[in-house]
Design a protein around this motif. Sequence first.
Motif, PDB file in Angstrom:
ATOM      1  N   VAL A  33       0.850  -1.190   0.000  1.00  0.00           N
ATOM      2  CA  VAL A  33       0.000   0.000   0.000  1.00  0.00           C
ATOM      3  C   VAL A  33       0.884   1.238   0.000  1.00  0.00           C
ATOM      4  O   VAL A  33       1.945   1.255   0.611  1.00  0.00           O
ATOM      5  N   GLU A  34       0.434   2.248  -0.741  1.00  0.00           N
ATOM      6  CA  GLU A  34       1.157   3.515  -0.790  1.00  0.00           C
ATOM      7  C   GLU A  34       0.177   4.631  -0.483  1.00  0.00           C
ATOM      8  O   GLU A  34      -0.971   4.602  -0.931  1.00  0.00           O
ATOM      9  N   TYR A  41       4.095   0.628   2.339  1.00  0.00           N
ATOM     10  CA  TYR A  41       4.172  -0.451   3.322  1.00  0.00           C
ATOM     11  C   TYR A  41       3.903  -1.782   2.642  1.00  0.00           C
ATOM     12  O   TYR A  41       2.958  -1.907   1.856  1.00  0.00           O
ATOM     13  N   ILE A  42       4.739  -2.748   2.957  1.00  0.00           N
ATOM     14  CA  ILE A  42       4.520  -4.125   2.521  1.00  0.00           C
ATOM     15  C   ILE A  42       4.034  -4.876   3.746  1.00  0.00           C
ATOM     16  O   ILE A  42       4.732  -4.947   4.761  1.00  0.00           O
ATOM     17  N   LEU A  48      -1.348  -9.388   8.344  1.00  0.00           N
ATOM     18  CA  LEU A  48      -2.720  -8.946   8.131  1.00  0.00           C
ATOM     19  C   LEU A  48      -3.717  -9.903   8.782  1.00  0.00           C
ATOM     20  O   LEU A  48      -4.719  -9.477   9.356  1.00  0.00           O
ATOM     21  N   ARG A  49      -3.433 -11.194   8.723  1.00  0.00           N
ATOM     22  CA  ARG A  49      -4.356 -12.185   9.284  1.00  0.00           C
ATOM     23  C   ARG A  49      -4.419 -12.099  10.805  1.00  0.00           C
ATOM     24  O   ARG A  49      -5.494 -12.137  11.393  1.00  0.00           O
ATOM     25  N   ILE A  50      -3.260 -11.966  11.457  1.00  0.00           N
ATOM     26  CA  ILE A  50      -3.265 -11.947  12.920  1.00  0.00           C
ATOM     27  C   ILE A  50      -3.834 -10.644  13.475  1.00  0.00           C
ATOM     28  O   ILE A  50      -4.292 -10.604  14.602  1.00  0.00           O
ATOM     29  N   HIS A 107      -2.328   2.531   9.739  1.00  0.00           N
ATOM     30  CA  HIS A 107      -1.947   2.233  11.125  1.00  0.00           C
ATOM     31  C   HIS A 107      -1.058   0.983  11.188  1.00  0.00           C
ATOM     32  O   HIS A 107      -0.023   0.984  11.856  1.00  0.00           O
ATOM     33  N   LEU A 108      -1.466  -0.074  10.480  1.00  0.00           N
ATOM     34  CA  LEU A 108      -0.678  -1.314  10.483  1.00  0.00           C
ATOM     35  C   LEU A 108       0.709  -1.081   9.892  1.00  0.00           C
ATOM     36  O   LEU A 108       1.703  -1.598  10.412  1.00  0.00           O
ATOM     37  N   GLY A 109       0.783  -0.320   8.814  1.00  0.00           N
ATOM     38  CA  GLY A 109       2.075  -0.040   8.200  1.00  0.00           C
ATOM     39  C   GLY A 109       2.961   0.827   9.079  1.00  0.00           C
ATOM     40  O   GLY A 109       4.146   0.548   9.255  1.00  0.00           O
TER      41      GLY A 109
END
Length: 136
Positions: A33-34, A41-42, A48-50, A107-109
């Motif tokens: 995602v950019e 972010y890769i 992503l699953r957890i 947020h995740l990235g």
Amino acid sequence: MTAMQRTFQRVHTAVGAPRLTRFSLNAPKYVEVEFATGNVYILSAEYLRILSPAADGKMRSIGGEKVIFGRRHVGIMSTEPIGNYGVRIVFDDLHKTGIYTWDYLYHLGSNKFSLMRNYIKTLKKHGLSRDPSRRK
């Protein structure tokens, strides 16, 4: 515009999160995602699953903590756009109920290393593994 989209738009504007400019699925391993800030972010399938935003029946509650384990080798089968605010990710363990908003992906990235470190600490604390259980 639905009520959910209006709510998301208000939250998105209030938070001031950057706009998503690119979403790329590299199945089965990861998404990339950019954002308008230039941040790229890769995010791996396991990560992503957890950290799925959905409640999941394959989650173990240990001492009040929700812990997903054994997903090191999970893969992404497909993605489905959800309006203009997110994506549903379908994993090869058949989990598909989480909707990842663009804000949540940011947020995740942005917090990838601390979130993953905390996840691994939680697994260790409970004697669990990232690796799937062996079938008997």
